[in-house]
Motif scaffolding. Sequence first.
Motif, PDB file in Angstrom:
ATOM      1  N   PHE A  25       0.830  -1.205   0.000  1.00 27.63           N
ATOM      2  CA  PHE A  25       0.000   0.000   0.000  1.00 27.63           C
ATOM      3  C   PHE A  25       0.866   1.256   0.000  1.00 27.63           C
ATOM      4  N   TRP A  26       1.860   1.322   0.888  1.00 22.73           N
ATOM      5  CA  TRP A  26       2.709   2.508   0.999  1.00 22.73           C
ATOM      6  C   TRP A  26       3.553   2.712  -0.256  1.00 22.73           C
ATOM      7  N   VAL A  27       3.983   1.632  -0.884  1.00 28.39           N
ATOM      8  CA  VAL A  27       4.741   1.751  -2.136  1.00 28.39           C
ATOM      9  C   VAL A  27       3.823   2.209  -3.267  1.00 28.39           C
ATOM     10  N   GLY A  28       2.556   1.835  -3.211  1.00 24.58           N
ATOM     11  CA  GLY A  28       1.604   2.226  -4.239  1.00 24.58           C
ATOM     12  C   GLY A  28       1.346   3.722  -4.278  1.00 24.58           C
ATOM     13  N   ALA A  87      -3.588   6.766 -16.077  1.00 28.81           N
ATOM     14  CA  ALA A  87      -2.794   6.500 -14.881  1.00 28.81           C
ATOM     15  C   ALA A  87      -3.322   5.282 -14.128  1.00 28.81           C
ATOM     16  N   LEU A  88      -4.638   5.160 -14.016  1.00 28.37           N
ATOM     17  CA  LEU A  88      -5.219   4.002 -13.329  1.00 28.37           C
ATOM     18  C   LEU A  88      -4.870   2.705 -14.054  1.00 28.37           C
ATOM     19  N   LEU A  89      -4.954   2.719 -15.373  1.00 24.13           N
ATOM     20  CA  LEU A  89      -4.578   1.529 -16.141  1.00 24.13           C
ATOM     21  C   LEU A  89      -3.112   1.168 -15.915  1.00 24.13           C
ATOM     22  N   ALA A  90      -2.260   2.186 -15.841  1.00 14.10           N
ATOM     23  CA  ALA A  90      -0.837   1.933 -15.591  1.00 14.10           C
ATOM     24  C   ALA A  90      -0.612   1.381 -14.189  1.00 14.10           C
ATOM     25  N   VAL A  91      -1.305   1.925 -13.200  1.00 13.80           N
ATOM     26  CA  VAL A  91      -1.156   1.438 -11.820  1.00 13.80           C
ATOM     27  C   VAL A  91      -1.591  -0.023 -11.716  1.00 13.80           C
ATOM     28  N   VAL A  92      -2.723  -0.344 -12.322  1.00 12.28           N
ATOM     29  CA  VAL A  92      -3.216  -1.726 -12.293  1.00 12.28           C
ATOM     30  C   VAL A  92      -2.233  -2.633 -13.029  1.00 12.28           C
ATOM     31  N   GLY A  93      -1.758  -2.194 -14.184  1.00 14.20           N
ATOM     32  CA  GLY A  93      -0.816  -2.994 -14.960  1.00 14.20           C
ATOM     33  C   GLY A  93       0.492  -3.237 -14.235  1.00 14.20           C
ATOM     34  N   ILE A  94       1.023  -2.203 -13.611  1.00 18.11           N
ATOM     35  CA  ILE A  94       2.280  -2.345 -12.873  1.00 18.11           C
ATOM     36  C   ILE A  94       2.087  -3.241 -11.652  1.00 18.11           C
ATOM     37  N   SER A  95       1.022  -3.019 -10.917  1.00 14.54           N
ATOM     38  CA  SER A  95       0.793  -3.779  -9.686  1.00 14.54           C
ATOM     39  C   SER A  95       0.581  -5.257  -9.962  1.00 14.54           C
ATOM     40  N   PHE A  97       3.703  -6.980 -11.656  1.00 13.94           N
ATOM     41  CA  PHE A  97       4.764  -7.367 -10.727  1.00 13.94           C
ATOM     42  C   PHE A  97       4.447  -8.713 -10.090  1.00 13.94           C
ATOM     43  N   GLU A  98       3.195  -8.916  -9.699  1.00 15.16           N
ATOM     44  CA  GLU A  98       2.796 -10.195  -9.099  1.00 15.16           C
ATOM     45  C   GLU A  98       2.852 -11.321 -10.133  1.00 15.16           C
ATOM     46  N   LEU A  99       2.468 -11.035 -11.348  1.00 13.63           N
ATOM     47  CA  LEU A  99       2.536 -12.031 -12.408  1.00 13.63           C
ATOM     48  C   LEU A  99       3.988 -12.393 -12.713  1.00 13.63           C
TER      49      LEU A  99
END
Length: 90
Positions: free
Chosen positions: A11-14, A40-48, A51-53
């Motif tokens: 959360f804090w890194v997000g 920006a929201l699409l990028a945040v979802v994609g990055i988050s 990373f897990e993928l």
Amino acid sequence: MKIAEDKWRHFWVGIPMGSIVQIVAHYISPGDMVAASILALLAVVGISYGFELFSKVTGKGHHDVMDALASILGGIVGMGLTIAILLAAF
């Protein structure tokens, strides 16, 4: 219900991630705050989730969708703070 410590870290890194992505999206689409926010929201979802993928595919770390969700929520908070600052500045 207690939230695990690693979820708080995500959360804090997000928050700074969302802020930086929102600033970049604002410069990509300077006249349209809605389009910049969606980008920006699409990028945040994609990055988050990306990373897990990546963790799942490579076997480095552990794959947890709740980590991605915590990062996305932090990213939304960061985006919101940045949008408030941008709207106050202009």
